[in-house]
Design a protein around this motif. Structure first.
Motif, PDB file in Angstrom:
ATOM      1  N   ASN A  13       0.703  -1.131   0.082  1.00 48.17           N
ATOM      2  CA  ASN A  13       0.003   0.021  -0.079  1.00 48.17           C
ATOM      3  C   ASN A  13       0.999   1.208   0.016  1.00 48.17           C
ATOM      4  O   ASN A  13       0.425   2.203   0.527  1.00 48.17           O
ATOM      5  CB  ASN A  13      -0.908  -0.231   1.280  1.00 48.17           C
ATOM      6  CG  ASN A  13      -2.105   0.846   1.251  1.00 48.17           C
ATOM      7  OD1 ASN A  13      -2.448   1.190   0.035  1.00 48.17           O
ATOM      8  ND2 ASN A  13      -2.606   1.485   2.303  1.00 48.17           N
ATOM      9  N   ARG A  14       2.133   1.231  -0.791  1.00 48.64           N
ATOM     10  CA  ARG A  14       2.590   2.479  -0.689  1.00 48.64           C
ATOM     11  C   ARG A  14       3.090   2.760  -2.256  1.00 48.64           C
ATOM     12  O   ARG A  14       4.463   2.886  -2.752  1.00 48.64           O
ATOM     13  CB  ARG A  14       4.017   2.472  -0.229  1.00 48.64           C
ATOM     14  CG  ARG A  14       3.785   2.333   1.323  1.00 48.64           C
ATOM     15  CD  ARG A  14       3.809   3.544   2.343  1.00 48.64           C
ATOM     16  NE  ARG A  14       3.815   3.222   3.628  1.00 48.64           N
ATOM     17  CZ  ARG A  14       4.960   3.320   4.142  1.00 48.64           C
ATOM     18  NH1 ARG A  14       6.168   3.758   3.606  1.00 48.64           N
ATOM     19  NH2 ARG A  14       5.086   3.199   5.189  1.00 48.64           N
ATOM     20  N   GLU A  15       2.019   2.699  -3.234  1.00 50.57           N
ATOM     21  CA  GLU A  15       2.331   2.616  -4.553  1.00 50.57           C
ATOM     22  C   GLU A  15       2.743   4.017  -4.945  1.00 50.57           C
ATOM     23  O   GLU A  15       3.964   3.885  -5.985  1.00 50.57           O
ATOM     24  CB  GLU A  15       1.093   2.555  -5.439  1.00 50.57           C
ATOM     25  CG  GLU A  15       0.653   1.001  -5.595  1.00 50.57           C
ATOM     26  CD  GLU A  15       0.273   0.275  -4.133  1.00 50.57           C
ATOM     27  OE1 GLU A  15      -0.298   0.920  -3.236  1.00 50.57           O
ATOM     28  OE2 GLU A  15       0.235  -0.950  -4.077  1.00 50.57           O
ATOM     29  N   LYS A  51      16.963  10.554   0.990  1.00 50.68           N
ATOM     30  CA  LYS A  51      16.075  11.536   1.432  1.00 50.68           C
ATOM     31  C   LYS A  51      14.763  10.681   1.620  1.00 50.68           C
ATOM     32  O   LYS A  51      14.514   9.656   0.943  1.00 50.68           O
ATOM     33  CB  LYS A  51      15.711  12.309   0.054  1.00 50.68           C
ATOM     34  CG  LYS A  51      14.809  13.577   0.235  1.00 50.68           C
ATOM     35  CD  LYS A  51      15.009  14.699  -0.545  1.00 50.68           C
ATOM     36  CE  LYS A  51      15.833  15.684   0.109  1.00 50.68           C
ATOM     37  NZ  LYS A  51      15.970  16.935  -0.967  1.00 50.68           N
ATOM     38  N   MET A  52      14.311  10.998   2.730  1.00 51.06           N
ATOM     39  CA  MET A  52      13.095  10.221   2.825  1.00 51.06           C
ATOM     40  C   MET A  52      11.801  10.818   2.440  1.00 51.06           C
ATOM     41  O   MET A  52      11.750  12.014   2.853  1.00 51.06           O
ATOM     42  CB  MET A  52      12.874  10.015   4.570  1.00 51.06           C
ATOM     43  CG  MET A  52      12.017   9.123   5.178  1.00 51.06           C
ATOM     44  SD  MET A  52      12.552   8.921   6.884  1.00 51.06           S
ATOM     45  CE  MET A  52      11.095   7.837   7.108  1.00 51.06           C
ATOM     46  N   ILE A  53      10.878  10.027   1.986  1.00 52.56           N
ATOM     47  CA  ILE A  53       9.557  10.506   1.452  1.00 52.56           C
ATOM     48  C   ILE A  53       8.685  10.747   2.694  1.00 52.56           C
ATOM     49  O   ILE A  53       8.630   9.634   3.513  1.00 52.56           O
ATOM     50  CB  ILE A  53       8.733   9.572   0.513  1.00 52.56           C
ATOM     51  CG1 ILE A  53       9.914   9.418  -0.752  1.00 52.56           C
ATOM     52  CG2 ILE A  53       7.550  10.329   0.022  1.00 52.56           C
ATOM     53  CD1 ILE A  53       9.268   8.490  -1.597  1.00 52.56           C
ATOM     54  N   LYS A  54       8.106  11.812   3.087  1.00 54.48           N
ATOM     55  CA  LYS A  54       7.502  11.933   4.430  1.00 54.48           C
ATOM     56  C   LYS A  54       6.097  11.311   3.981  1.00 54.48           C
ATOM     57  O   LYS A  54       5.482  11.237   3.071  1.00 54.48           O
ATOM     58  CB  LYS A  54       7.143  13.185   4.670  1.00 54.48           C
ATOM     59  CG  LYS A  54       8.480  14.086   4.979  1.00 54.48           C
ATOM     60  CD  LYS A  54       8.200  15.496   5.895  1.00 54.48           C
ATOM     61  CE  LYS A  54       9.656  16.087   6.028  1.00 54.48           C
ATOM     62  NZ  LYS A  54      10.447  16.471   5.096  1.00 54.48           N
ATOM     63  N   HIS A  55       5.806  10.526   5.325  1.00 59.89           N
ATOM     64  CA  HIS A  55       4.477   9.855   5.232  1.00 59.89           C
ATOM     65  C   HIS A  55       3.903   9.842   6.785  1.00 59.89           C
ATOM     66  O   HIS A  55       4.621   9.877   7.472  1.00 59.89           O
ATOM     67  CB  HIS A  55       4.592   8.632   4.359  1.00 59.89           C
ATOM     68  CG  HIS A  55       5.532   7.535   5.245  1.00 59.89           C
ATOM     69  ND1 HIS A  55       5.068   7.129   6.498  1.00 59.89           N
ATOM     70  CD2 HIS A  55       6.847   7.289   5.486  1.00 59.89           C
ATOM     71  CE1 HIS A  55       6.005   6.226   7.154  1.00 59.89           C
ATOM     72  NE2 HIS A  55       7.224   6.541   6.416  1.00 59.89           N
ATOM     73  N   ARG A  56       2.689   9.680   6.571  1.00 62.63           N
ATOM     74  CA  ARG A  56       1.859   9.336   8.051  1.00 62.63           C
ATOM     75  C   ARG A  56       2.015   8.046   8.201  1.00 62.63           C
ATOM     76  O   ARG A  56       2.217   7.186   7.134  1.00 62.63           O
ATOM     77  CB  ARG A  56       0.463   9.643   7.870  1.00 62.63           C
ATOM     78  CG  ARG A  56       0.130  11.155   7.762  1.00 62.63           C
ATOM     79  CD  ARG A  56      -1.260  11.668   8.415  1.00 62.63           C
ATOM     80  NE  ARG A  56      -1.607  12.520   7.386  1.00 62.63           N
ATOM     81  CZ  ARG A  56      -2.727  12.401   6.633  1.00 62.63           C
ATOM     82  NH1 ARG A  56      -3.353  11.480   6.355  1.00 62.63           N
ATOM     83  NH2 ARG A  56      -2.774  13.640   5.747  1.00 62.63           N
ATOM     84  N   VAL A 112      11.124   1.362   0.705  1.00 65.38           N
ATOM     85  CA  VAL A 112       9.972   2.125  -0.313  1.00 65.38           C
ATOM     86  C   VAL A 112      10.335   3.480  -0.267  1.00 65.38           C
ATOM     87  O   VAL A 112      10.256   4.333  -1.272  1.00 65.38           O
ATOM     88  CB  VAL A 112       8.937   1.529  -0.656  1.00 65.38           C
ATOM     89  CG1 VAL A 112       7.856   2.283   0.585  1.00 65.38           C
ATOM     90  CG2 VAL A 112       8.385   1.840  -1.804  1.00 65.38           C
ATOM     91  N   ASP A 113      10.667   4.101   0.980  1.00 63.96           N
ATOM     92  CA  ASP A 113      10.604   5.467   0.988  1.00 63.96           C
ATOM     93  C   ASP A 113      11.780   6.086   1.089  1.00 63.96           C
ATOM     94  O   ASP A 113      11.833   7.395   1.758  1.00 63.96           O
ATOM     95  CB  ASP A 113       9.705   5.972   2.168  1.00 63.96           C
ATOM     96  CG  ASP A 113       9.750   5.336   3.393  1.00 63.96           C
ATOM     97  OD1 ASP A 113      10.840   4.771   3.490  1.00 63.96           O
ATOM     98  OD2 ASP A 113       8.766   5.520   4.342  1.00 63.96           O
ATOM     99  N   LEU A 114      13.075   5.683   0.968  1.00 69.30           N
ATOM    100  CA  LEU A 114      14.373   6.148   1.196  1.00 69.30           C
ATOM    101  C   LEU A 114      14.985   6.203  -0.137  1.00 69.30           C
ATOM    102  O   LEU A 114      15.068   5.094  -1.007  1.00 69.30           O
ATOM    103  CB  LEU A 114      15.129   5.296   2.147  1.00 69.30           C
ATOM    104  CG  LEU A 114      14.633   5.509   3.594  1.00 69.30           C
ATOM    105  CD1 LEU A 114      15.752   4.376   4.061  1.00 69.30           C
ATOM    106  CD2 LEU A 114      14.786   6.687   4.073  1.00 69.30           C
TER     107      LEU A 114
HETATM  108 MN    MN Z   1       9.247   5.514   6.199  1.00 69.34          MN
END
Ligand code: MN
Ligand code: UDP
Length: 342
Positions: A135-137, A272-277, A198-200
């Motif tokens: 769930n992080r498309e 760089k980290m993609i910011k997320h809740r 997935v978010d780095l």
């Molecule tokens: Mn994360």
């Protein structure tokens, strides 16, 4: 007269000492503030896609056009030890309207399953990237956008695996990493595996995704923490000498095993980290710390060989191999033993 002079002298000496101390203390802080400023500056421009404020930051797709024509396998020399395509810091922004089709278009040499090999030289390293996912498309799209050219610049023979957890049970990244390890090795005898959040997004292409003699921890600096923190559980590269000791928690394995870890410098290891809740239904695993604590005693028995899972599907997208896996629940794993798909 005399006292006035000495007062001045003291004052000047005092100021001088203060200046020196301040200069010493703030050297690093100053640099940090400047780079922070630039980051804000760049962020404000992130929608337009122009590179401003990042003079030395290359577009991750630059250089790739320098790749020579494809050669026959027999004529191919080994790639140089150091890729001539590597340029250093990469300009990372998070484009909002990005589509997978666009990423595909920008990576014409990537083939089925997210595989690539340099067209004009024989790669010296074969690296699989394992991405635990659910769930992080959007994050996945951005990561693929940056990761493909990043790896191509390093002249690697690589493959990208997305290990997708089926169902709504608590997300179990460690277990997905184990599954990814096994399934990737089924495909090919990779030299090296990188477990990648997935978010780095890596921000410097000198951060090579190859295995040295030691496990390597690439994600050591993240912008969220001012590029200062050292992280052990984010991206890790396991070289195969350590395979028997591979465990659901790399960090614990490494500290228990007393292994040496080679790390890129803070500059090169930037992400760089993609910011997320925090994800719904996956807030915090209440047993997280218990599990870590227990690990200290069980890690030797509880390694690669105890992974049980069921492959729901394995499909070869153009940009990655998607493996959807049912790893059950924690309770379920104890009662209903599932066989790994063969
Ligand atoms: Mn994360
Ligand atoms: N992840 C995911 N879906 C989830 C939770 C986690 O795909 O619902 C994966 C994803 O690769 C992510 C990694 O697990 O980067 C780490 O989780 P998360 O980002 O929530 O942890 P953080 O480091 O941000 O606290």
């Amino acid at each position: 007269m005399y006292t006035l002079q000495s007062k001045w002298r003291y004052l000047i000496m005092f100021l001088g000492v203060q200046l020196v101390v301040m200069a010493l203390l703030s050297r690093e802080g100053y640099q940090k503030r400047v780079s922070y400023f630039f980051r804000i500056f760049r962020k404000t421009d992130s929608t337009s896609g122009h590179t401003i404020g990042g003079r030395n930051h290359t577009d991750v797709y630059a250089n790739l056009s320098l790749l020579g024509p494809a050669l026959n396998k027999e004529d191919m020399p080994y790639c140089p030890k150091q890729s001539p395509l590597i340029g250093g810091p990469i300009h990372v922004t998070f484009p909002s309207g990005l589509t997978l089709a666009e990423v595909e278009r920008k990576n014409p040499l990537v083939v089925r399953g997210g595989r690539y090999r340099p067209p004009n030289c024989e790669a010296r390293h074969r690296t699989a990237i394992i991405i635990p996912h659910r769930n992080r498309e959007h994050h996945l799209k951005v990561l693929l956008y940056y990761l493909h050219p990043f790896l191509q610049r390093q002249q690697l023979n690589y493959g990208i695996y997305v290990i997708h957890q089926a169902g709504n049970y608590t997300f179990n990244r460690a277990k997905l990493m184990n599954v990814g390890f096994r399934e990737a090795m089924r495909d090919e005898d990779w030299d090296c595996l990188f477990f990648h959040d997935v978010d780095l997004i890596p921000e410097d292409d000198r951060n090579t995704y190859v295995c040295d003699t030691h496990p390597k921890h690439a994600a050591i600096a993240m912008d969220k923490f001012g590029y200062k923190s050292v992280f052990f559980t984010l991206s890790s590269c396991i070289s195969f000498d350590f395979m028997p000791a591979f465990h659901t928690c790399t960090q614990i394995m490494v500290s228990l095993g007393g292994m040496l870890i080679s790390r890129p410098s803070l500059k090169v290891g930037r992400y760089k980290m993609i910011k997320h809740r925090h994800d719904k239904g996956n807030e915090v695993n209440p047993k997280r710390f218990n599990m870590l604590a227990k690990t200290r005693h069980t890690w030797k028995e509880d390694g690669m060989n105890t992974v049980e899972y069921e492959i729901v599907s394995r499909d070869y997208q153009l940009l990655y191999t998607n493996i959807t896996v049912n790893i059950g629940t924690e309770a379920g794993q104890r009662s209903t033993k599932k066989k790994p798909a063969s």
